[in-house]
Motif scaffolding. Sequence first.
Motif, PDB file in Angstrom:
ATOM      1  N   VAL A  89      14.669  -1.994  -2.183  1.00 33.53           N
ATOM      2  CA  VAL A  89      14.424  -0.555  -2.194  1.00 33.53           C
ATOM      3  C   VAL A  89      13.007  -0.055  -2.381  1.00 33.53           C
ATOM      4  N   ASP A  90      12.568   0.702  -1.375  1.00 33.23           N
ATOM      5  CA  ASP A  90      11.364   1.370  -1.417  1.00 33.23           C
ATOM      6  C   ASP A  90      10.945   2.135  -2.675  1.00 33.23           C
ATOM      7  N   HIS A  91      10.042   1.885  -3.405  1.00 31.57           N
ATOM      8  CA  HIS A  91       9.580   2.606  -4.670  1.00 31.57           C
ATOM      9  C   HIS A  91       9.833   4.073  -4.483  1.00 31.57           C
ATOM     10  N   GLN A  92       8.960   4.648  -3.250  1.00 32.43           N
ATOM     11  CA  GLN A  92       8.824   6.344  -3.230  1.00 32.43           C
ATOM     12  C   GLN A  92      10.186   6.597  -3.008  1.00 32.43           C
ATOM     13  N   THR A  93      11.158   5.793  -2.335  1.00 29.73           N
ATOM     14  CA  THR A  93      12.474   6.458  -2.022  1.00 29.73           C
ATOM     15  C   THR A  93      13.255   6.565  -3.273  1.00 29.73           C
ATOM     16  N   LEU A  94      13.136   5.603  -4.176  1.00 32.83           N
ATOM     17  CA  LEU A  94      13.805   5.545  -5.390  1.00 32.83           C
ATOM     18  C   LEU A  94      13.270   6.739  -6.323  1.00 32.83           C
ATOM     19  N   LEU A 116       6.869   1.801 -11.916  1.00 30.32           N
ATOM     20  CA  LEU A 116       6.670   1.057 -10.551  1.00 30.32           C
ATOM     21  C   LEU A 116       5.335   0.924  -9.800  1.00 30.32           C
ATOM     22  N   HIS A 117       4.500   1.725 -10.430  1.00 30.75           N
ATOM     23  CA  HIS A 117       3.356   1.887  -9.769  1.00 30.75           C
ATOM     24  C   HIS A 117       2.312   0.542 -10.003  1.00 30.75           C
ATOM     25  N   GLN A 118       1.737  -0.006  -8.763  1.00 32.79           N
ATOM     26  CA  GLN A 118       0.898  -1.269  -8.674  1.00 32.79           C
ATOM     27  C   GLN A 118       1.624  -2.341  -9.243  1.00 32.79           C
ATOM     28  N   ARG A 119       2.666  -2.396  -9.043  1.00 34.25           N
ATOM     29  CA  ARG A 119       3.426  -4.094  -9.359  1.00 34.25           C
ATOM     30  C   ARG A 119       3.056  -4.915  -8.514  1.00 34.25           C
ATOM     31  N   SER A 120       2.875  -6.292  -8.929  1.00 37.65           N
ATOM     32  CA  SER A 120       2.631  -7.621  -8.266  1.00 37.65           C
ATOM     33  C   SER A 120       3.471  -8.514  -8.672  1.00 37.65           C
ATOM     34  N   ALA A 127       5.369 -27.320  -9.307  1.00 39.45           N
ATOM     35  CA  ALA A 127       4.003 -27.352  -8.848  1.00 39.45           C
ATOM     36  C   ALA A 127       3.797 -26.191  -7.831  1.00 39.45           C
ATOM     37  N   HIS A 128       4.479 -25.700  -7.305  1.00 39.28           N
ATOM     38  CA  HIS A 128       4.262 -24.694  -6.277  1.00 39.28           C
ATOM     39  C   HIS A 128       4.161 -23.422  -6.658  1.00 39.28           C
ATOM     40  N   SER A 129       3.324 -22.363  -6.252  1.00 37.24           N
ATOM     41  CA  SER A 129       3.249 -21.010  -6.374  1.00 37.24           C
ATOM     42  C   SER A 129       2.936 -20.214  -5.197  1.00 37.24           C
ATOM     43  N   THR A 130       3.473 -19.151  -5.011  1.00 36.64           N
ATOM     44  CA  THR A 130       3.224 -18.224  -3.886  1.00 36.64           C
ATOM     45  C   THR A 130       1.855 -17.261  -4.306  1.00 36.64           C
ATOM     46  N   PRO A 131       1.122 -16.936  -3.139  1.00 34.29           N
ATOM     47  CA  PRO A 131       0.020 -15.933  -3.441  1.00 34.29           C
ATOM     48  C   PRO A 131       0.383 -14.807  -4.172  1.00 34.29           C
ATOM     49  N   VAL A 132      -0.107 -13.988  -5.032  1.00 32.91           N
ATOM     50  CA  VAL A 132       0.137 -12.700  -5.575  1.00 32.91           C
ATOM     51  C   VAL A 132       0.432 -11.888  -4.635  1.00 32.91           C
ATOM     52  N   TRP A 133       1.487 -11.105  -4.555  1.00 34.52           N
ATOM     53  CA  TRP A 133       1.549  -9.958  -3.508  1.00 34.52           C
ATOM     54  C   TRP A 133       2.236  -8.608  -4.213  1.00 34.52           C
ATOM     55  N   SER A 134       1.610  -7.455  -3.495  1.00 34.16           N
ATOM     56  CA  SER A 134       2.120  -6.134  -4.046  1.00 34.16           C
ATOM     57  C   SER A 134       3.382  -6.070  -3.806  1.00 34.16           C
ATOM     58  N   SER A 135       4.286  -5.335  -4.845  1.00 38.49           N
ATOM     59  CA  SER A 135       5.624  -5.136  -4.649  1.00 38.49           C
ATOM     60  C   SER A 135       6.156  -3.759  -4.627  1.00 38.49           C
ATOM     61  N   HIS A 136       5.768  -3.297  -3.116  1.00 38.72           N
ATOM     62  CA  HIS A 136       6.214  -2.021  -3.126  1.00 38.72           C
ATOM     63  C   HIS A 136       7.463  -1.786  -2.778  1.00 38.72           C
ATOM     64  N   HIS A 137       8.388  -3.047  -2.428  1.00 32.18           N
ATOM     65  CA  HIS A 137       9.802  -2.893  -2.149  1.00 32.18           C
ATOM     66  C   HIS A 137      10.618  -3.591  -3.324  1.00 32.18           C
ATOM     67  N   ARG A 138       9.976  -3.846  -4.383  1.00 35.03           N
ATOM     68  CA  ARG A 138      10.984  -4.464  -5.308  1.00 35.03           C
ATOM     69  C   ARG A 138      10.608  -3.824  -6.708  1.00 35.03           C
TER      70      ARG A 138
END
Length: 139
Positions: A89-94, A116-120, A127-138
């Motif tokens: 869900v897009d945060h602006q739509t929500l 919801l603003h500036q969530r990451s 031992a595995h990690s993903t890069p930090v990413w902005s969550s505009h749709h989470r």
Amino acid sequence: MLNPDDMNSFRPISNLSFLSKLVELAAADRLKAYFDSQQLLPCRQSAYRAHHSTEATIIAVHDEITRTIDDGNVCALVLLDLSAAFDTVDHQTLIRVLRCRFGVADLALNWCSSYLHQRSQTYHVGAHSTPVWSSHHRV
């Protein structure tokens, strides 16, 4: 079976402080109470509602199918897995739906927007990690 080496196999877990969890719970309870008092949710919606179980939904669907067949009509049932739909869900739509459809306004709407603003997010598995990413749709 999910592939443990594929980060797409995992869903995020929010690591919030105890106080943040209490505030989130209080806000969710208040929104649910408001939605119920204003009868804003469809009567058949079962998710996230007290006294609305999966079993009751299954019985209602079964009853409608049986009644349709008994009346001599053809019945089709389409089942969709929407378990991850809310994650997209897009945060602006929500925020727009909360304001326009549900009438959430003023401090409550500002709080939801701020929450919801500036969530990451990042995923850690072993031992595995993903890069930090902005969550505009989470959410």
